[in-house]
Write a protein that holds these residues in place. Structure first.
Motif, PDB file in Angstrom:
ATOM      1  N   THR A   1       0.847  -1.187   0.000  1.00 58.11           N
ATOM      2  CA  THR A   1       0.000   0.000   0.000  1.00 58.11           C
ATOM      3  C   THR A   1       0.884   1.240   0.000  1.00 58.11           C
ATOM      4  OG1 THR A   1      -1.845  -1.091   1.102  1.00 58.11           O
ATOM      5  CG2 THR A   1      -1.669   1.291   1.408  1.00 58.11           C
ATOM      6  N   TYR A   2       0.628   2.126  -0.953  1.00 57.80           N
ATOM      7  CA  TYR A   2       1.413   3.383  -0.984  1.00 57.80           C
ATOM      8  C   TYR A   2       0.511   4.608  -1.017  1.00 57.80           C
ATOM      9  CZ  TYR A   2       0.485   3.518  -6.018  1.00 57.80           C
ATOM     10  OH  TYR A   2      -0.131   3.571  -7.239  1.00 57.80           O
ATOM     11  N   GLY A   3      -0.801   4.394  -0.943  1.00 61.36           N
ATOM     12  CA  GLY A   3      -1.741   5.508  -0.922  1.00 61.36           C
ATOM     13  C   GLY A   3      -3.080   5.036  -0.397  1.00 61.36           C
TER      14      GLY A   3
ATOM     15  N   ARG B   1       2.022  -5.016   3.263  1.00 62.40           N
ATOM     16  CA  ARG B   1       3.106  -4.096   3.564  1.00 62.40           C
ATOM     17  C   ARG B   1       2.747  -2.681   3.131  1.00 62.40           C
ATOM     18  NH1 ARG B   1       8.223  -6.454   3.686  1.00 62.40           N
ATOM     19  NH2 ARG B   1       8.835  -4.339   4.217  1.00 62.40           N
ATOM     20  N   GLY B   2       3.590  -1.743   3.456  1.00 60.96           N
ATOM     21  CA  GLY B   2       3.403  -0.381   2.997  1.00 60.96           C
ATOM     22  C   GLY B   2       4.710   0.135   2.420  1.00 60.96           C
ATOM     23  N   PHE B   3       4.611   1.203   1.632  1.00 58.48           N
ATOM     24  CA  PHE B   3       5.843   1.806   1.096  1.00 58.48           C
ATOM     25  C   PHE B   3       5.697   3.313   1.037  1.00 58.48           C
ATOM     26  CE2 PHE B   3       8.648   3.421  -2.240  1.00 58.48           C
ATOM     27  CZ  PHE B   3       9.851   2.975  -1.728  1.00 58.48           C
TER      28      PHE B   3
END
Lengths: 398, 398
Positions: free
Chosen positions: B307-309, B331-333
């Motif tokens: 997830t990045y947004g 995960r996130g970035f």
């Protein structure tokens, strides 16, 4: 048709092999509940043992039987599980005849009988996935086990609620005989789950902390003890309930660093709490829903939450900002999959079992509170295993 | 008080150094909006340059100014952002005087002005976090940059919506001058985000597939192109909208393997789809809510969703069974964090920028559709940047 195919297969095997005349009795039972029994004299050239599980290589030509707790359809466990006499398959070269000694009733066993678990055996099936047995006899090609050894299943689905069984060598792992019977019977699932979750997701050092819900579960208790032995603090979340103080005292005596009621976890006082205790790098979740979200909220930036159960029957909800800006990692763990993934890595399993056995010997890891129940009293045991807030695990003793 | 502290610090520096008499003008503006201007003649022993940003070492003794888009409080961007003349800080040994050439208006810039982003600069602040500039002059200790070089910010929060700026050398990264200006201006955030997400979470090989929502976003377009260059299939999910067919055609022309409407993702026909296309190992989520859950549902066992947004402003909801039995990783970035984590790993950033620049030169990676807008027309640009379904990124050109 499955039955006819098995009979054809059997005839072919019997036709090809064996000087010993024995009675091969195959009881193949279908979902319908129909039962087929086939008797046949083997031809004199048969030498036995190639087809694991179907033919016996030992001299006792009479069929051996066992008592097993069988379910022929999914449903309410005390209703659908029944005690049956079953004939054992014949021994093959890689077969191991095991006398079961003790087998627990785990939540996943219950879910399997109910038909709600992720993996379900073909029916009819013998219940139980965990337990300890003693080797009575081994096939000619068995090298890793000998009569007298204690063994536990390597995989789920073997069916451990029975007096005796013929298993394939590869489906068993040896455990030391100098640990208590109940510890051995409950070693394969919960302590292994706790051990792997504490080892495989975050590099934890002494002084680090771990937060978990369902802290009183079998896995929860193993987490407390294994973490304590490694110098890792545990923050243990329990639901409020009658006798919560005694429960808390028991977990603290076991090595828990902190026991916190779920309600407290949502209070602002947690901020003060984390001034004294480092924020956890690892959260272990067996509940889901709000409880999981609370664990996540207290996790250290970059930390991991591992889900191994979903008692609340609600999904895990993760704020987008925790993923992006806190870099929390959300993972799952299933010990059965771990064992399958490491089926050819003999050392990984044996090393873990040896370390757990060492902790047990040192008194640092004890079996969860257990109630021993004779196999014949299984109905009451199933009933009790399904009660909420049951602190004692039901163990069938054969 | 902050202002007094800075003045004391300045006096001390001035007292210690410098033969050149120059006028040091420090404009320190507090949250209250009050402005303090301090003029002082430096003593003749001063040789200049030790205190980055506060004193100027060059001979032009008159204060230099720039035009910058400043916000003094959080709120609706077209309302709170205003164009101001600012005096530049004096050059230090490690300072770099940069003439900004072009800077985009990204969604995260908007959220920063609104005050809803995870990191917020002290106010008043210059807007903008990305952009390309040209080095005009460097301090005596600057080794990595020279006049004429093109540079982009290494970190968020520098404030790029301005004509000129004095930055510290460590906050800049050089980019090649032979790529188009708009590609350079939009290189630091979206293509870097796409590049890292395709590189750091799953080992993708040619033939593997990736699924993403918000496929038409800046990151989405970079994902399509970088993946195509690596032989990785992309399954691109877009919301239904006016002109969705043209959008789909545009993404396919860009290298998208498949473009799917969000509604279709929920249909049973997806089963047939995955008979022809391998299930994705990686899902890239910029939306959250149901859209994220749909991506997860189609993920390969053991795969990762990054997830990045969170455009839907809803959390990511993960079924417990996906975590335990499908071993999906959530995960996130955040590219800003990646850059901070790799601040001392010069090679990691320069290698990525070089590879992205190579793709740009080969025509395999193009800047997203852009509208160039003069800095003075910023209000309209901010307005347009906040419209839904805006396919063109607003780029301020100085």
């Amino acid at each position: 048709m499955e039955v006819q195919h098995r009979l054809r297969l059997l005839s072919r095997i019997i036709g090809m092999k064996g000087p010993i005349i024995c009675r091969a009795i195959v009881t193949v039972t279908q979902r319908s509940g129909q039962s087929y029994t086939v008797g046949r004299h083997l031809p004199p050239t048969w030498r036995g043992g190639a087809s694991a599980g179907w033919c016996r290589s030992f001299s006792d030509v009479s069929a051996r039987t066992c008592t097993a707790l069988v379910y022929r359809k999914h449903g309410d466990p005390p209703e659908v599980v029944q005690s049956e006499n079953m004939e054992l398959p014949l021994m093959g070269e890689k077969s191991v005849l095991v006398k079961m000694l003790a087998a627990p009733i785990n939540p996943s066993d219950i879910n399997m009988v109910q038909g709600t678990y992720a993996i379900l055996p073909d029916l009819p099936a013998v219940g139980g996935n965990e337990g300890v047995g003693q080797v009575l006899e081994v096939g000619s090609q068995v090298t890793s086990l000998k009569p007298g050894d204690w063994v536990i299943p390597r995989d789920a689905g073997l069916g451990t609620w029975r007096t005796t069984a013929v298993f394939n060598e590869v489906s068993l792992a040896e455990v030391p005989r100098d640990i208590p019977l109940l510890a051995a019977a409950t070693l394969g699932v919960n302590p292994c789950t706790a051990y792997r979750m504490l080892s495989d997701f975050e590099a934890l050092k002494p002084g680090d902390s771990v937060i978990q819900n369902a802290a009183n579960s079998g896995v929860g208790q193993a987490v407390i003890q294994i973490a304590a032995a490694r110098g890792i603090h545990t923050i243990n979340v329990v639901r409020d309930r009658p006798g919560v103080q005694q429960l808390s005292d028991r977990l603290l005596a076991m090595g828990a660093s902190h026991v916190i009621k779920e309600e407290t976890l949502r209070q602002p006082e947690m901020k003060d709490f984390f001034k004294k205790c480092p924020r956890p790098k690892l959260a272990l979740n067996a509940v889901g829903g709000k409880s999981a979200t609370e664990l996540l909220r207290h996790l250290q930036g970059g930390g991991t939450m591992v889900t191994y159960g979903g008692m609340a029957k609600q999904p895990v909800t993760v704020p987008v900002s925790s993923l992006i800006f806190k870099d929390v990692k959300v993972r799952g763990f299933w010990v059965t999959q771990w064992k399958r993934d490491h089926a050819h890595d003999e050392r990984a399993l044996s090393e873990m079992l040896a370390q757990l056995a060492a902790l047990i010997r040192e008194g640092k890891l004890t079996a969860p509170a257990c109630s021993e129940v004779g196999l014949q009293d299984f109905r009451g045991a199933l009933d009790r295993a399904m009660q909420p807030y049951m602190s004692a695990k039901q163990i069938l003793v054969m």
